[in-house]
Design an enzyme around this catalytic site. Structure first.
Site, PDB file in Angstrom:
ATOM      1  N   CYS A 102     -51.700  69.263 103.682  1.00 23.16           N
ATOM      2  CA  CYS A 102     -53.018  69.713 103.202  1.00 23.16           C
ATOM      3  C   CYS A 102     -52.996  70.997 102.353  1.00 23.16           C
ATOM      4  CB  CYS A 102     -53.990  69.899 104.373  1.00 23.16           C
ATOM      5  SG  CYS A 102     -53.704  68.835 105.772  1.00 23.16           S
ATOM      6  N   ARG A 131     -41.991  68.235 112.071  1.00 23.73           N
ATOM      7  CA  ARG A 131     -42.692  68.695 113.275  1.00 23.73           C
ATOM      8  C   ARG A 131     -41.714  68.681 114.437  1.00 23.73           C
ATOM      9  NH1 ARG A 131     -48.385  65.233 112.840  1.00 23.73           N
ATOM     10  NH2 ARG A 131     -48.916  65.931 110.731  1.00 23.73           N
ATOM     11  N   GLN A 149     -45.533  61.478 105.265  1.00 22.39           N
ATOM     12  CA  GLN A 149     -46.931  61.079 105.446  1.00 22.39           C
ATOM     13  C   GLN A 149     -47.498  60.583 104.118  1.00 22.39           C
ATOM     14  OE1 GLN A 149     -48.973  64.512 107.330  1.00 22.39           O
ATOM     15  NE2 GLN A 149     -49.469  63.031 108.923  1.00 22.39           N
ATOM     16  N   ASP A 151     -50.339  60.818 102.541  1.00 19.43           N
ATOM     17  CA  ASP A 151     -51.584  61.580 102.562  1.00 19.43           C
ATOM     18  C   ASP A 151     -52.380  61.425 101.278  1.00 19.43           C
ATOM     19  OD1 ASP A 151     -51.897  62.822 104.984  1.00 19.43           O
ATOM     20  OD2 ASP A 151     -50.600  64.500 104.476  1.00 19.43           O
ATOM     21  N   HIS A 153     -55.901  63.735  99.638  1.00 19.41           N
ATOM     22  CA  HIS A 153     -56.953  64.732  99.833  1.00 19.41           C
ATOM     23  C   HIS A 153     -57.965  64.544  98.716  1.00 19.41           C
ATOM     24  CE1 HIS A 153     -53.555  66.325 102.128  1.00 19.41           C
ATOM     25  NE2 HIS A 153     -54.501  66.732 102.952  1.00 19.41           N
ATOM     26  N   LYS A 232     -62.961  62.698 112.768  1.00 14.86           N
ATOM     27  CA  LYS A 232     -62.146  61.721 112.053  1.00 14.86           C
ATOM     28  C   LYS A 232     -62.441  60.299 112.526  1.00 14.86           C
ATOM     29  CE  LYS A 232     -58.294  62.459 115.275  1.00 14.86           C
ATOM     30  NZ  LYS A 232     -56.865  62.364 115.461  1.00 14.86           N
ATOM     31  N   HIS A 278     -59.575  64.205 104.179  1.00 11.33           N
ATOM     32  CA  HIS A 278     -58.141  63.968 104.393  1.00 11.33           C
ATOM     33  C   HIS A 278     -58.002  62.522 104.828  1.00 11.33           C
ATOM     34  CE1 HIS A 278     -57.264  68.413 105.232  1.00 11.33           C
ATOM     35  NE2 HIS A 278     -58.577  68.342 105.378  1.00 11.33           N
TER      36      HIS A 278
END
Length: 402
Positions: A102, A131, A149, A151, A153, A232, A278
């Site tokens: 992000c 992570r 990921q 992702d 945005h 979410k 997101h």
């Protein structure tokens, strides 16, 4: 529900060893090594993702995997997530490997002056994140420390929130339908450890709920399980063994635009705050691959198969013809291998079946004389003799029936 035997037969670690897709090594616990066959599968998934996003008005970006600690303090990840992060010190500065994509997307948004006319801005990223997971919880590709990921945005105006979420839900449905997954939907609401005001959270939760209701999507409410920055919608896909996997997520965020002082110039020529949506569809490439391996039991559909057809010459006398056919098929973009070992064709067939290759092409004296190909299909057996034109028609049909 599936039996223990079925689950064990479709175990992705076992199948990945058999099909040579990836390895886990002590030299990098929780950080998979992808083998050539695994990379074909991975590249097909990423290629499909890129094509679909380009068609849907997304722009692809790539952000650094390591950024200064101050950025993570500003984003809120430091307070809420630092125990799961990896750190380094470079030039007497503290850095962190990104656990999420992000903040990098936000910095790209902020890199230039934005107008209301530009919004929505949809930035997609296949971003490598790290992570820290406890070593005892690591599990093949399902639970790793290093993963990509998928992702995106979306920077939107308030009046665009619902229409953009509507489009995201349609895109997610397209993806899961492609792989034959049905899915369940959950709306996750404000957790105890949340950023921002209750009023903002109520507004965000209402927006998500409104879209789900307008689209007549049935959903369950998961109280208190939202991200720390916003509520979410989570997607739980159901595999061929009846198991549920949480993959896709759509999150509405009023917090990060404030923390990073994001704005756009409105029609009134004044600065306004965008909202961030997101979202991820696969969730992570690695975990989605593990789910797919088990869902299909390694018997991937034609378009995803690392090897789409294997040519089995009966003897060395048939090698030149076999490689000629391979070349003709590869020029058209198909993934073809020739088994040129000095082995009996029966053994070659059995081993190709174990590799779960969709098609086998057997070439002997008869085929060379007639200029034909003897074709076998996975699970269906012998399809008889075909010309190369007929085989190409069959391959095209396999791609079209997706």
């Amino acid at each position: 529900m599936s039996t223990h035997n079925e689950v064990e037969m479709k175990n992705h670690r076992k199948l990945s060893q058999q099909l040579e897709l990836f390895m886990s090594m002590e030299e990098a616990p929780g950080m998979p090594f992808f083998l050539p066959m695994g990379m074909v599968l991975r590249n097909e998934l990423e290629g499909f993702w890129k094509r679909k996003h380009q068609q849907s008005g997304y722009q692809e970006i790539k952000t650094p995997i390591m950024m200064k600690q101050e950025l993570w303090e500003q984003s809120g990840h430091w307070d809420h997530y630092h125990e799961n992060m990896y750190f380094s010190n470079v030039d007497n500065q503290n850095y962190a490997l990104k656990p999420m994509n992000c903040p990098g997307a936000v910095l790209i948004y902020k890199s230039k002056r934005r107008s209301y006319r530009e919004l929505p801005i949809r930035l997609g990223e296949l971003g490598l994140v790290h992570r820290h997971e406890l070593s005892g919880s690591l599990n093949g590709l399902l639970r790793v420390r290093s993963f990509t990921q998928d992702d995106a945005h979306l920077f939107v105006r308030k009046d665009q929130i619902e229409i953009e979420i509507d489009k995201v839900l349609d895109l997610i449905h397209e993806f899961y339908s492609e792989f034959g997954f049905s899915y369940k939907v959950e709306l996750s609401t404000r957790p105890e450890d949340f950023m921002g005001s209750v009023q903002m959270w109520d507004q965000a939760e209402n927006a998500l709920e409104s879209v789900l209701k307008k689209k007549s999507i049935s959903y369950q409410v998961n109280e208190g399980d939202g991200a720390f920055y916003g509520p979410k919608i989570d997607f739980h896909i159901l595999d061929s063994l009846g198991r549920s996997w949480q993959c896709g997520t759509v999150q509405l965020d009023f917090q990060m635009p404030e923390k990073f002082d994001c704005h756009y110039i409105g029609e009134d020529n004044k600065p306004h705050r965008p909202i961030i949506i997101h979202r991820a569809i696969y969730g992570s490439i690695e975990r989605f691959m593990a789910i797919l391996i088990e869902h299909y039991g390694g018997e991937f559909p034609f378009w995803l198969s690392p090897i789409q057809a294997k040519i089995l010459p009966i003897s060395d006398a048939h090698l030149d013809f076999a490689y000629k056919i391979k070349s003709e098929l590869e020029v058209l973009g198909y993934r073809i291998e020739v088994d040129d070992r000095v082995e009996k064709v029966g053994l070659k067939i059995r081993e190709t079946e174990l590799q779960k290759v969709p098609f086998m092409i057997i070439i002997g004296d008869k085929e060379m004389e007639k200029g034909s190909l003897s074709v076998r299909k996975r699970k269906e057996g012998n399809l008889g003799d075909m010309t190369i034109e007929e085989l190409l028609y069959l391959f095209k049909y396999e791609l079209v029936k997706r």
